[in-house]
Design an enzyme around this catalytic site. Structure first.
Site, PDB file in Angstrom:
ATOM      1  N   GLY A  31      -0.810 -16.141   4.568  1.00  0.00           N
ATOM      2  CA  GLY A  31      -1.609 -16.758   3.510  1.00  0.00           C
ATOM      3  C   GLY A  31      -2.912 -17.392   3.962  1.00  0.00           C
ATOM      4  O   GLY A  31      -3.393 -18.337   3.335  1.00  0.00           O
ATOM      5  N   SER A  32      -3.535 -16.848   5.028  1.00  0.00           N
ATOM      6  CA  SER A  32      -4.826 -17.443   5.420  1.00  0.00           C
ATOM      7  C   SER A  32      -5.897 -17.140   4.370  1.00  0.00           C
ATOM      8  O   SER A  32      -6.790 -17.961   4.129  1.00  0.00           O
ATOM      9  CB  SER A  32      -5.260 -16.987   6.816  1.00  0.00           C
ATOM     10  OG  SER A  32      -5.587 -15.626   6.824  1.00  0.00           O
ATOM     11  N   MET A 109       2.209  -7.233   0.415  1.00  0.00           N
ATOM     12  CA  MET A 109       2.494  -5.955   1.067  1.00  0.00           C
ATOM     13  C   MET A 109       3.488  -5.112   0.272  1.00  0.00           C
ATOM     14  O   MET A 109       4.509  -4.661   0.794  1.00  0.00           O
ATOM     15  CB  MET A 109       2.999  -6.215   2.499  1.00  0.00           C
ATOM     16  CG  MET A 109       2.054  -7.054   3.341  1.00  0.00           C
ATOM     17  SD  MET A 109       0.356  -6.432   3.410  1.00  0.00           S
ATOM     18  CE  MET A 109       0.537  -5.188   4.667  1.00  0.00           C
ATOM     19  N   ARG A 110       3.172  -4.917  -0.993  1.00  0.00           N
ATOM     20  CA  ARG A 110       3.998  -4.053  -1.843  1.00  0.00           C
ATOM     21  C   ARG A 110       3.101  -3.058  -2.547  1.00  0.00           C
ATOM     22  O   ARG A 110       2.024  -3.422  -3.041  1.00  0.00           O
ATOM     23  CB  ARG A 110       4.704  -4.877  -2.933  1.00  0.00           C
ATOM     24  CG  ARG A 110       5.696  -5.881  -2.435  1.00  0.00           C
ATOM     25  CD  ARG A 110       7.038  -5.290  -2.110  1.00  0.00           C
ATOM     26  NE  ARG A 110       7.585  -4.455  -3.167  1.00  0.00           N
ATOM     27  CZ  ARG A 110       8.540  -3.544  -2.968  1.00  0.00           C
ATOM     28  NH1 ARG A 110       9.052  -3.354  -1.769  1.00  0.00           N
ATOM     29  NH2 ARG A 110       8.984  -2.814  -3.976  1.00  0.00           N
ATOM     30  N   ASN A 126      -7.872  -6.756  -4.622  1.00  0.00           N
ATOM     31  CA  ASN A 126      -7.142  -6.689  -3.356  1.00  0.00           C
ATOM     32  C   ASN A 126      -8.143  -6.790  -2.219  1.00  0.00           C
ATOM     33  O   ASN A 126      -9.318  -6.460  -2.383  1.00  0.00           O
ATOM     34  CB  ASN A 126      -6.402  -5.348  -3.258  1.00  0.00           C
ATOM     35  CG  ASN A 126      -5.579  -5.228  -1.978  1.00  0.00           C
ATOM     36  OD1 ASN A 126      -4.918  -6.190  -1.563  1.00  0.00           O
ATOM     37  ND2 ASN A 126      -5.617  -4.065  -1.340  1.00  0.00           N
ATOM     38  N   HIS A 128      -8.445  -5.370   1.758  1.00  0.00           N
ATOM     39  CA  HIS A 128      -7.809  -4.423   2.673  1.00  0.00           C
ATOM     40  C   HIS A 128      -8.553  -4.480   4.006  1.00  0.00           C
ATOM     41  O   HIS A 128      -9.790  -4.456   4.031  1.00  0.00           O
ATOM     42  CB  HIS A 128      -7.867  -3.010   2.076  1.00  0.00           C
ATOM     43  CG  HIS A 128      -7.210  -1.991   2.940  1.00  0.00           C
ATOM     44  ND1 HIS A 128      -5.837  -1.920   3.069  1.00  0.00           N
ATOM     45  CD2 HIS A 128      -7.726  -1.035   3.744  1.00  0.00           C
ATOM     46  CE1 HIS A 128      -5.542  -0.944   3.927  1.00  0.00           C
ATOM     47  NE2 HIS A 128      -6.663  -0.400   4.337  1.00  0.00           N
TER      48      HIS A 128
HETATM   49  C1  GAR Z   1      -5.108  -9.590   5.656  1.00  0.00           C
HETATM   50  O1  GAR Z   1      -5.710  -9.068   6.813  1.00  0.00           O
HETATM   51  C2  GAR Z   1      -5.260  -8.609   4.513  1.00  0.00           C
HETATM   52  O2  GAR Z   1      -6.482  -7.895   4.555  1.00  0.00           O
HETATM   53  C3  GAR Z   1      -4.103  -7.687   4.760  1.00  0.00           C
HETATM   54  O3  GAR Z   1      -3.057  -8.534   5.142  1.00  0.00           O
HETATM   55  C4  GAR Z   1      -3.588  -9.674   5.813  1.00  0.00           C
HETATM   56  C5  GAR Z   1      -3.026 -10.903   5.167  1.00  0.00           C
HETATM   57  O4  GAR Z   1      -3.357 -12.049   5.898  1.00  0.00           O
HETATM   58  N1  GAR Z   1      -3.773  -6.935   3.604  1.00  0.00           N
HETATM   59  C6  GAR Z   1      -3.285  -5.701   3.651  1.00  0.00           C
HETATM   60  O5  GAR Z   1      -3.074  -5.105   4.685  1.00  0.00           O
HETATM   61  C7  GAR Z   1      -3.021  -5.072   2.295  1.00  0.00           C
HETATM   62  N2  GAR Z   1      -2.971  -3.645   2.404  1.00  0.00           N
HETATM   63  P1  GAR Z   1      -3.122 -13.495   5.293  1.00  0.00           P
HETATM   64  O6  GAR Z   1      -1.668 -13.535   4.811  1.00  0.00           O
HETATM   65  O7  GAR Z   1      -3.357 -14.412   6.454  1.00  0.00           O
HETATM   66  O8  GAR Z   1      -4.083 -13.691   4.166  1.00  0.00           O
END
Ligand code: GAR
Length: 237
Positions: A31-32, A109-110, A126, A128
């Site tokens: 969740g950053s 991540m779903r 979103n 990515h």
């Molecule tokens: C982030 O890097 C985001 O871009 C990626 O997950 C990470 C979540 O980090 N998202 C995906 O890969 C979606 N396909 P966070 O929980 O620290 O925000």
């Protein structure tokens, strides 16, 4: 449908009662990115109210970040559902109970079903971790390294039925150096994610950004397929 968007006439996507854009944020992990939304909402850079944070994982650290900020949290565990569609239907109902103007996928991540995506058409974003259209899916930075790319990055986009394929809004790139690995790149790219994602939401809240068919429109102009280039924006400052 944009039931909660009562900023009609003002041109913004702000909720009439609070004058803020009401967000629901979906997470699965650390969740950053959520934290950057919390910080930007608190300091006023983003005129938004985070109505709720929903996770499909009970142990997601982002839930703690939300609680620390006094934000309502829900856990909807996807493993308790018989099908993707059943999970998505429950998720949809939970989200709609908060009547958000905008739904933010922040490391959620779903894969989402067509019905869900269509229901939130034009109000679902979103982020990515790649320079889309390169590397939809997982392990993006490793794939960029394996391909010998000179840069990687992140893209904020509207969500459509094509996985990681919806119209791009803003993209930030990071140079790859010889001593980088996937985790050093992920860390560098995250720093940029924390800037570009609230920026895109700010544009939406201000009524400057919308989805028209399969095109992202910003200040009445169709955006290019890779969206606005954050690095160029910064150079113009
Ligand atoms: C982030 O890097 C985001 O871009 C990626 O997950 C990470 C979540 O980090 N998202 C995906 O890969 C979606 N396909 P966070 O929980 O620290 O925000």
């Amino acid at each position: 449908m944009q039931a909660a968007s009562t900023g009609i006439g003002t041109g913004t996507n702000a909720n009439a009662s609070t004058n803020k854009c009401k967000l629901v944020i979906l997470i699965s992990g650390g969740g950053s990115n959520l934290q950057s939304f919390i910080d930007n909402s608190i300091n006023g850079t983003l005129n938004a109210e985070i109505a709720a944070v929903i996770s499909n994982k009970a142990d997601a650290y982002g839930l703690q970040r939300a609680s620390n900020a006094g934000i309502a949290t829900d856990v909807i565990d996807h493993t308790e559902f018989d099908s993707r569609e059943a999970f998505d239907e429950t998720l949809k109902q939970h989200i709609e109970s908060y009547a958000p103007d905008l739904v933010i996928l922040a490391g959620f991540m779903r894969i989402l079903s067509s019905d869900f995506v269509q229901h939130f058409h034009g109000r679902l974003l979103n982020i990515h971790p790649s320079l889309l259209p390169k590397y939809p899916g997982l392990n993006t930075h490793q794939r960029a390294l394996d391909a010998g790319d000179s840069e990687t990055g992140a893209t904020v986009h509207f969500v459509t039925e094509e996985l990681d394929g919806g119209p791009a809004i803003i993209q930030a790139s990071v140079s790859i150096s010889t001593d980088d690995d996937a985790s050093s790149l992920a860390e560098k790219v995250l720093q940029h994610e924390h800037v570009i994602y609230p920026e895109a939401a700010r544009w939406f809240a201000e009524g400057r950004l919308k989805l028209d068919g399969n095109h992202a429109i910003f200040d009445n102009e169709k955006l290019p397929v890779t969206g606005i280039q954050f690095n160029q924006l910064e150079n113009q400052k």
